[in-house]
Design a protein around this motif. Structure first.
Motif, short mmCIF file in Angstrom:
data_model
loop_
_atom_site.label_atom_id
_atom_site.label_comp_id
_atom_site.label_asym_id
_atom_site.label_seq_id
_atom_site.Cartn_x
_atom_site.Cartn_y
_atom_site.Cartn_z
N SER A 136 0.88 -1.23 0.02
CA SER A 136 0.11 -0.08 0.08
C SER A 136 0.78 1.16 -0.03
N ILE A 137 0.52 1.95 -0.91
CA ILE A 137 1.49 3.22 -0.96
C ILE A 137 0.58 4.61 -1.08
N LYS A 138 1.28 5.75 -0.30
CA LYS A 138 0.57 7.09 -0.31
C LYS A 138 0.83 7.75 -1.57
N PRO A 139 0.08 8.39 -2.21
CA PRO A 139 0.46 9.17 -3.51
C PRO A 139 1.50 10.15 -3.28
N TYR A 167 -1.04 -7.39 -5.45
CA TYR A 167 -2.08 -6.18 -5.21
C TYR A 167 -1.49 -5.06 -4.96
N LEU A 168 -1.82 -3.97 -5.46
CA LEU A 168 -1.38 -2.53 -4.99
C LEU A 168 -2.61 -1.72 -4.70
N TRP A 169 -2.27 -1.35 -3.42
CA TRP A 169 -3.20 -0.41 -2.79
C TRP A 169 -2.78 1.03 -2.79
N ILE A 170 -3.87 2.15 -2.97
CA ILE A 170 -3.19 3.39 -3.06
C ILE A 170 -4.07 4.04 -1.60
N ASP A 171 -3.21 4.34 -0.87
CA ASP A 171 -3.67 4.96 0.33
C ASP A 171 -4.59 6.31 0.01
N MET A 172 -5.36 7.02 0.83
CA MET A 172 -6.02 8.22 0.46
C MET A 172 -5.25 9.18 1.41
N GLU A 173 -4.70 10.32 1.08
CA GLU A 173 -4.30 11.44 1.87
C GLU A 173 -5.36 12.59 2.24
N ILE A 198 -4.53 3.86 -13.47
CA ILE A 198 -3.77 2.60 -13.13
C ILE A 198 -4.90 1.40 -13.35
N LEU A 199 -5.98 1.72 -13.06
CA LEU A 199 -6.84 0.36 -12.87
C LEU A 199 -7.25 -0.18 -14.37
N THR A 200 -7.37 0.84 -15.35
CA THR A 200 -7.34 0.34 -16.59
C THR A 200 -6.62 -0.65 -17.13
N LYS A 201 -5.20 -0.52 -16.73
CA LYS A 201 -3.95 -1.41 -16.93
C LYS A 201 -3.91 -2.58 -16.17
N TYR A 202 -4.11 -2.11 -14.95
CA TYR A 202 -3.77 -3.29 -13.80
C TYR A 202 -4.79 -3.37 -12.94
N PRO A 203 -5.70 -4.31 -13.07
CA PRO A 203 -6.98 -4.36 -12.46
C PRO A 203 -6.69 -4.98 -10.80
N ASN A 204 -5.53 -5.35 -10.75
CA ASN A 204 -5.19 -5.68 -9.10
C ASN A 204 -5.01 -4.42 -8.37
N THR A 205 -5.63 -3.42 -8.40
CA THR A 205 -5.35 -2.21 -7.90
C THR A 205 -6.61 -1.54 -6.97
N GLY A 206 -6.32 -1.15 -5.90
CA GLY A 206 -7.46 -0.71 -5.07
C GLY A 206 -6.97 0.73 -4.31
N VAL A 207 -8.11 1.22 -4.08
CA VAL A 207 -8.05 2.76 -3.56
C VAL A 207 -8.74 2.86 -2.33
N ALA A 208 -8.24 3.72 -1.48
CA ALA A 208 -9.23 4.07 -0.34
C ALA A 208 -9.99 5.00 -0.48
#
Ligand SMILES: Cc1cc2nc3c(=O)[nH]c(=O)nc-3n(C[C@H](O)[C@H](O)[C@H](O)COP(=O)(O)OP(=O)(O)OC[C@H]3O[C@@H](n4cnc5c(N)ncnc54)[C@H](O)[C@@H]3O)c2cc1C
Length: 284
Positions: free
Chosen positions: A73-76, A106-112, A127-137
């Motif tokens: 999980s990564i902060k923008p 799986y890559l998660w995007i933290d919400m700041e 990102i989602l259009t290319k990599y479906p294994n991505t989520g966002v908070a």
């Protein structure tokens, strides 16, 4: 600093990636999955951002090598959102590509905080259009979140629902615990009732009432796929209860040299954490 670090160890795995992996290994042995995060936000220089990207690429290798069950999980603003949108997107895409190559991790995007909300969703949808294994908070304290959930679900979004951790203005955010929780419940219902097999829901809360509500919703909407996510060092008994009930549980495991500000945030969330901190001075 040495003593403080020992105290903060309830919520952070340590100062380096190997300590993060070790914590995930311990969680895995109890049936809990990991969600590793290198602590830090608002990274200011391209040199430091490049080092952060390399750290996440190395982390994905370590996850594979150690054969642990963990996502990241990564902060923008760790990847440059406060510098330039396209630059940040390119950095996320590098990590997302590596994720896809690592046993479909799986890559998660933290919400700041709110100045970054819209640009984070813009990043996410690209990102989602290319990599479906991505989520966002998504944060239930923001008044806009209902609209965001409704916009994102049809895109096949994977959503981690949180209450929100930053101090936002009453113009844009619900300010009472009751209102934030009511909106959490409303958004949970939206997510469970409208999700298709393209979506995924991470119920990221330590609030027992919301967890019970999600169980009801899961029963009524058996097609929805979901898991529970909690922070390392918070409500460990509840995590084990959910595991015993056969639920998928994931623990957010932060690590890194910037452990101090994270620990202070945990203390602000719940004053009795100071007692926990104090107690661990005596109970080793
Ligand atoms: C996996 C995960 C990822 C997150 N990602 C983000 C993000 O990207 N952006 C963001 O803004 N926020 C994020 N958060 C933080 C979140 O927004 C909340 O600040 C935090 O989870 C506390 O809210 P709560 O839902 O647990 O409910 P609360 O109403 O704060 O707590 C409910 C109950 O849980 C217990 N509890 C809660 N916190 C603690 C604690 N620290 N120690 C001990 N007991 C506690 C207490 O019994 C409390 O009554 C994340 C949280 C989790 C679990």
């Amino acid at each position: 600093m040495g003593i403080l670090l020992r105290l903060a160890r309830q919520w952070i795995a340590g100062e380096n990636a190997q300590q993060g992996i070790d914590q995930v290994k311990a969680a895995n042995s109890k049936g809990i999955l990991g969600l590793l995060n290198l602590l830090g936000e608002h990274v200011e220089t391209r040199e430091d951002i490049e080092a952060t990207v390399q750290e996440y690429l190395k982390l994905l290798d370590l996850i594979d090598q150690a054969k642990v069950g963990s996502q990241i999980s990564i902060k923008p603003t760790q990847l440059g959102l406060n510098i330039n949108f396209d630059y940040c997107l390119a950095n996320y895409l590098k990590v997302a590509e590596s994720c896809a190559g690592h046993a479909n991790n799986y890559l998660w995007i933290d919400m700041e905080n709110s100045p970054f909300t819209q640009s984070t969703f813009d990043l996410y949808t690209k990102i989602l259009t290319k990599y479906p294994n991505t989520g966002v908070a998504i944060q239930s304290y923001l008044k806009r979140s209902e609209k965001d959930v409704k916009n994102l679900i049809p895109l096949g979004a994977k959503v981690r629902l949180v209450k929100g951790a930053y101090n936002e203005s009453p113009d844009i955010a619900f300010k009472t615990k009751k209102d934030v929780t009511e909106n959490y419940s409303k958004l949970l219902a939206l997510l469970f009732t409208q999700s298709t097999k393209e979506n995924f829901i991470a119920v990221a809360t330590h609030d027992s009432k919301m967890i019970e509500r999600s169980k009801e919703l899961a029963k009524e909407n058996p097609a929805a796929t979901y898991e529970y996510e909690m922070l390392m060092g918070v409500r460990d008994n509840l995590k084990m209860e959910l595991v015993a009930q056969g639920k998928q549980v994931r623990e957010y495991v932060p690590y890194g040299p910037k452990w101090l500000s994270y620990s202070i945030r945990r203390i602000r969330e719940k004053k009795s954490n100071i007692l926990l901190l104090g107690r661990s001075l005596f109970v080793q």
